[in-house]
Design a protein around this motif. Structure first.
Motif, PDB file in Angstrom:
ATOM      1  N   SER A  25       1.428  12.971  -8.714  1.00 17.28           N
ATOM      2  CA  SER A  25       0.777  14.270  -8.516  1.00 17.28           C
ATOM      3  C   SER A  25       1.788  15.395  -8.576  1.00 17.28           C
ATOM      4  O   SER A  25       1.544  16.430  -9.190  1.00 17.28           O
ATOM      5  N   LEU A  26       2.946  15.152  -7.953  1.00 21.49           N
ATOM      6  CA  LEU A  26       3.973  16.194  -7.965  1.00 21.49           C
ATOM      7  C   LEU A  26       4.452  16.443  -9.386  1.00 21.49           C
ATOM      8  O   LEU A  26       4.613  17.586  -9.815  1.00 21.49           O
ATOM      9  N   MET A  71       0.826  -1.206   0.000  1.00 22.99           N
ATOM     10  CA  MET A  71       0.000   0.000   0.000  1.00 22.99           C
ATOM     11  C   MET A  71       0.858   1.253   0.000  1.00 22.99           C
ATOM     12  O   MET A  71       0.561   2.223  -0.689  1.00 22.99           O
ATOM     13  N   VAL A  77       1.877   2.192  -3.405  1.00 24.06           N
ATOM     14  CA  VAL A  77       0.795   2.864  -4.152  1.00 24.06           C
ATOM     15  C   VAL A  77       0.768   4.341  -3.787  1.00 24.06           C
ATOM     16  O   VAL A  77       0.668   5.219  -4.637  1.00 24.06           O
ATOM     17  N   ARG A  78       0.915   4.596  -2.484  1.00 26.10           N
ATOM     18  CA  ARG A  78       0.858   5.965  -2.001  1.00 26.10           C
ATOM     19  C   ARG A  78       1.981   6.806  -2.578  1.00 26.10           C
ATOM     20  O   ARG A  78       1.760   7.913  -3.064  1.00 26.10           O
ATOM     21  N   PHE A 131       1.421   7.499  -6.149  1.00 24.98           N
ATOM     22  CA  PHE A 131       0.345   8.474  -6.280  1.00 24.98           C
ATOM     23  C   PHE A 131       0.878   9.891  -6.043  1.00 24.98           C
ATOM     24  O   PHE A 131       0.663  10.803  -6.830  1.00 24.98           O
ATOM     25  N   ALA A 132       1.623  10.025  -4.935  1.00 27.14           N
ATOM     26  CA  ALA A 132       2.148  11.337  -4.584  1.00 27.14           C
ATOM     27  C   ALA A 132       3.131  11.821  -5.636  1.00 27.14           C
ATOM     28  O   ALA A 132       3.096  12.973  -6.059  1.00 27.14           O
TER      29      ALA A 132
END
Lengths: 187, 650, 189
Positions: free
Chosen positions: A12-13, A1, A4-5, A8-9
């Motif tokens: 986004s950056l 997990m 994944v985080r 994801f971050a």
């Protein structure tokens, strides 16, 4: 997990950077045509300061009346302060006007009426308790009285007569709670 | 460039937040915990992105990047670094950015702490927090965009509002206020989560919610006290509370949150008031948004109003949506909530809590009504009226007095019911306390009815709360044979929540005592002095030494040096000043306060002759003002004690 | 039960939203019509400190009495040298006053919470003022007119009644419209 985080971050950056670059170009172009909007000017500029009029120390009874009347009048250049409290120049001048009018023999009510005739009822920090304004005085009272009535009926209706035997276990509850720190506290 | 980066970060956060908000319900519906965890990433990422934007703003402020609208608005090269940094919350756009950042932080904290909790409460709560974040994100790209490019780039800016760069408390009050204010979003989010997930039927959600409310409540209490302190130190009239709409806005949610912290115990202990508690949580949040709307949209203040643009409409829409959603959810839930309907006796702690909630809610309603009434009168009757300090004092005093009384009765009464002899025994100490305080008050010359009642009830409740500690200690000594200090320590360690509450009560009573004493015995005088002249207020004499002027980097200062004279000898000086900022026509009064535990000597420079030949000084003596600040710290201590988890055994 | 509750909630929420929406639509700067409107203008006797120019000039130290202006329209402008917004209207006022030379209109500036030296310095910086300005010690006249701040401009009709009050910088359009209508009203009688 966690992976994944992080992904994801990171995505986004990256997106942020890309977007920023994309946005930066046209923005720079637009910026050249758009002059800065002038800031709003404050229309009602509060007091400038000049040498103050000397305050005369007069008899305490007059001072007491002055401050009583002045406490009820709103300073026109402040945020809801009375002319008694406000250190602004206009407030000081109004206060001295109140003092002069009282000294000249006007009643408190006449001084207030003078200010109302100039500034409207707005100048009173406490609205007159008449007509529509009665609402602002009556509603809180009604709420408290109604609420008290409601609570009394509620407690009456829901109170069950205590069985004689278990009176003690309730009454020493607080002592016992305190002793063992219990009171099944929920934290 | 840095503005573009920050702007981009906010735009991406909008997308991330929107994704998370809609994805969570979807994931729950599909019963995919892994998807929920993915959606939680949106919460963390949002925090990261808003942090980027906030840091960028601080950077831009510090480097004086006047190409950004916000920096051009509040920045100035002459402003000291410290005030440059805190001007982050000195004006509308920056404060919205700061709000968004605090909110993002709370959301991340909520998810971080509760990620492993089973059930759908936390996911839904996270979705609700993302929903609120979405609103603030929209504000940041819309009406409150702090990163708008400015062209041509100004060489310098006007600097922050002079009032906000005149005192160090401006670094303390706003962050505390935002932490407390924004923190009320968390209980609301949990309430929404509880209703959506159905957990509202159990009482477990209320335990998490209570703690989050308590921490925000402590912060909000501290913020309110710090705000009072700031007004006192800066505004130059010697007062700390004027019932200004801005103050009311922070006070109203505090009142409902206080009501909730009490009534939640009734739900936990007796299974009652479930629906009421739900309403209090929702109401508190709505009041924070409403308060922000009232103070940021320019709708209330009429004289000092700037055109604030369209942001008020956004808030209005948000309030409408929030009310609609909350009403629909509460109405949908209310039928399923089953309360216990059983009191064991009318004289019980439950009853006191009901009364406490009534007065707190009525108090909030009065403040709200008073704040809105000018608007109502204008809309309905077309008349401009003011509702100010005299009104609020008149209306709130009876309720404050009732609350002070209940604060003493509540702890003295046990849950369920009390027997008559027990009641008598319990009330003995409080009654003695009341009598002592009353005697002291009369002896020092109090004649005002409300002041007397206040002093008496402070004595009553002070004794009552202190004796709760005493009863506990005595019981421990009997049971465990501990000495006094050990007993006190173990007592509090064993039930922090309960004794934290009593500590908070004692703090509030200290505040009440400070307010009652300082407003009853305040004496003031104003005089125009030539150098060498003196003036006296209640036994304190000051003599004007000189009027001087000084140029500083960002302002010019005019000061009056006054010597404090006691029995012919100079014991100190007090130096009220006036600061002139180039951007403000109005000088900023800078009173000076000489504090002691007994009271404050407060001097404000009202006017002066430019040649230094005279100064008009307002000199005020206010007893016991520092007790207000001390009381505030005790309240905070009490809430910290209550939040700390109770360890199994100290 | 649920419906009733929701209904009750809406009963509170909807008027609130309506109230705010209404409140938003209003100009927060608009302090409403002056309570003085339509009433006799408070009299005054104030000393000129800035003489004005050419035909409009009055010597410094001269006393202006409101009664002596009866029969003319009076434009009374409160200003101060520390007032930023006053800069915006200064030239317009001066210009319009010149255009009405020979008409039954009297322009008068009243200095508010300021001293004569700063006032004169400001006038010189701004390139002169065509009409005279007077001092108002203790702001007594300002309070008599219910002044909130500067600039505010009062228009008195030929009968000495307050016809209109303009809060904030006054525009040429407003000046012409109000002054023309007051002159016309006076002539029609």
């Amino acid at each position: 997990m966690t992976r994944v985080r992080s992904v994801f971050a990171a995505l986004s950056l990256a997106l942020t950077l890309a977007l920023s670059l994309a946005v930066a170009m046209p923005r720079a172009l637009v910026a050249q045509q758009a002059p800065a909007a002038p800031r709003d000017t404050l229309v009602v500029t509060p007091e400038g300061l000049r040498a103050g009029a000397p305050t005369k120390a007069t008899d305490p009874a007059l001072e007491a009346r002055t401050s009583a009347v002045a406490s009820g009048l709103r300073c026109p250049v402040c945020q809801g302060l009375s002319i008694q409290d406000s250190p602004s120049e206009l407030a000081q001048q109004m206060r001295s006007l109140v003092r002069d009018q009282l000294a000249a023999g006007k009643t408190d009510e006449e001084v207030r009426a003078y200010f109302i005739s100039k500034y409207g009822e707005w100048i009173l920090l406490e609205p007159k308790a008449s007509g529509f304004n009665l609402l602002v005085y009556a509603l809180p009272v009604l709420l408290v009285v109604g609420g008290l009535g409601f609570i009394i009926t509620l407690v009456r209706r829901w109170t069950v007569a205590p069985a004689l035997g278990d009176a003690s276990d309730a009454s020493d509850a607080s002592d016992r709670d305190a002793a063992d720190g219990g009171e099944n506290s929920t934290t | 460039m840095i503005g573009t980066l920050a702007h981009g970060a906010i735009l991406v956060s909008l997308a991330v937040v929107a994704f998370g908000m809609f994805f969570i319900p979807f994931a729950i519906k599909r019963d995919r915990r892994d998807w929920v965890a993915l959606a939680y990433s949106a919460v963390y990422t949002n925090f990261l992105l808003i942090t980027v934007a906030t840091v960028a703003m601080v950077w831009a402020l510090v480097t004086h990047d006047f190409s950004l609208s916000y920096v051009a608005q509040v920045g100035s090269k002459a402003t000291p670094l410290f005030y440059t940094i805190i001007s982050l919350w000195g004006a509308l756009e920056g404060s919205i950015l700061f709000w968004a950042w605090v909110l993002a932080m709370y959301a991340a904290a909520v998810v971080w702490i509760n990620a492993d909790r089973p059930g759908n409460l936390v996911p839904y709560a996270a979705a609700a927090l993302l929903g609120i974040s979405l609103f603030f994100g929209i504000l940041l790209v819309g009406p409150a965009d702090p990163f708008k490019p400015v062209f041509p780039v100004p060489l310098d800016g006007p600097g922050p509002n002079p009032l906000l760069q005149n005192h160090i408390l401006m670094a303390v009050h706003p962050p505390l206020l935002y932490l407390g204010y924004v923190g009320m979003s968390v209980p609301f989010a949990f309430a929404v989560g509880a209703m959506l997930s159905g957990e509202v039927l159990t009482d477990d959600w209320i335990k998490i919610t209570r703690r989050w409310t308590l921490s925000s409540w402590g912060l909000l209490s501290a913020a309110i006290i710090a705000g009072m302190w700031w007004s006192y130190e800066v505004l130059g009239w010697g007062g700390y509370w004027a019932w200004d709409p801005v103050e009311n806005a922070s006070f109203m949610p505090w009142l409902t949150a206080t009501a909730f912290l009490h009534s939640v115990m009734v739900q936990e202990r007796r299974g009652m008031l479930r629906l009421w508690n739900l309403n209090l949580v929702v109401g508190t949040f709505v009041l924070t948004i409403l308060g922000t709307f009232l103070t940021r949209s320019g709708i209330i203040s009429s004289v000092h109003a700037f055109t604030t643009g369209t942001i008020g409409y956004y808030f209005l829409a948000f309030i409408a949506v929030t009310l609609l959603v909350a009403l629909a959810l509460v109405a949908g839930t209310s039928g399923r909530l089953k309360d216990e309907k059983r009191f064991d006796g009318p004289a019980s702690r439950e009853t006191v809590f009901l009364l406490n909630n009534l007065f707190l809610t009525a108090f909030m309603f009065t403040v709200l009504l008073g704040t809105l009434f000018p608007l109502v009168a204008e809309s309905v009757k077309g008349v401009k009226v003011s509702v100010g300090e005299p009104f609020f004092n008149r209306m709130s005093l009876p309720m404050i007095v009732a609350l002070l009384f209940l604060m003493g009765v509540g702890p003295a009464l046990p849950w369920k019911r009390i027997t008559m002899p027990e009641l008598k025994a319990k009330l003995r100490a409080p009654l003695v306390g009341a009598a002592v305080m009353l005697a002291i008050a009369i002896a020092v010359g109090t004649r005002n009815f409300y002041a007397l009642v206040t002093f008496a009830f402070v004595g009553f409740s002070g004794a009552s709360n202190k004796f709760e500690f005493w009863y506990g200690i005595r019981a421990r000594q009997r049971a465990h044979g501990e000495n006094y200090l050990t007993a006190l320590f173990r007592l509090m360690a064993g039930n922090r929540r309960r004794y934290g509450g009593y500590v908070a009560h004692l703090g509030i009573l200290t505040v009440a005592l400070g307010i009652a004493a300082s407003s009853t015995f305040r004496t003031e005088t104003e005089a125009t002095l030539k150098p060498g002249d003196s003036m006296t207020v209640s036994g304190h004499t000051v003599r004007l030494k000189q009027v001087w002027g000084r140029e500083e980097v960002q302002r010019s200062v005019i000061g009056a040096t006054l010597e404090i004279v006691k029995n012919g000898a100079v014991t100190g000086t007090i130096e009220p000043k006036m600061n002139f900022y180039p951007t403000s026509q109005q000088p900023v009064p800078t009173p000076q306060v000489k504090s002691s535990i007994a009271g404050d000597l407060y001097a404000n420079l009202q006017a002066f002759r430019p040649d230094g030949s005279s100064a008009t000084v307002r000199l005020i003596y206010e007893p016991m003002v520092p007790w207000i600040w001390i009381g505030g710290m005790i309240v905070v201590l009490g809430s910290v004690l209550s939040i700390l988890p109770a360890r199994s055994r100290a | 039960m649920n419906r009733t509750r929701a209904f009750l909630g809406m009963l509170i929420a909807i008027p609130l939203i309506w109230l705010f929406a209404r409140g938003m639509g209003r100009d927060p700067r608009d302090l409403g019509p002056s309570p003085l409107a339509g009433r006799e203008a408070p009299g005054f006797k104030l000393a000129v400190f800035a003489p004005g120019q050419e035909t409009l000039a009055r010597p410094a130290g001269d006393t202006v009495r409101l009664e002596s202006l009866k029969g003319q329209v009076v434009v009374l402008n409160f200003w101060a040298s520390w007032c930023l917004a006053c800069r915006d209207e200064h030239e317009i006022l001066s210009e319009v006053a010149r255009l009405y030379v020979g008409k039954p209109v009297h322009f008068l500036g009243v200095l508010y919470n300021d001293d004569a030296a700063s006032g004169n310095k400001w006038i010189a910086e701004m390139g002169g003022q065509s009409y005279p300005s007077v001092l108002d010690p203790g702001a007594r006249t300002a309070i008599d007119y219910g002044l909130y701040g500067v600039p505010e401009t009062f228009f008195l009709d030929a009968n000495g009644r307050v016809a209109f009050k303009n809060t904030g910088p006054v525009t040429a359009t407003v000046l012409h419209r109000v002054v023309d209508s007051l002159i016309a009203a006076a002539a029609a009688k």
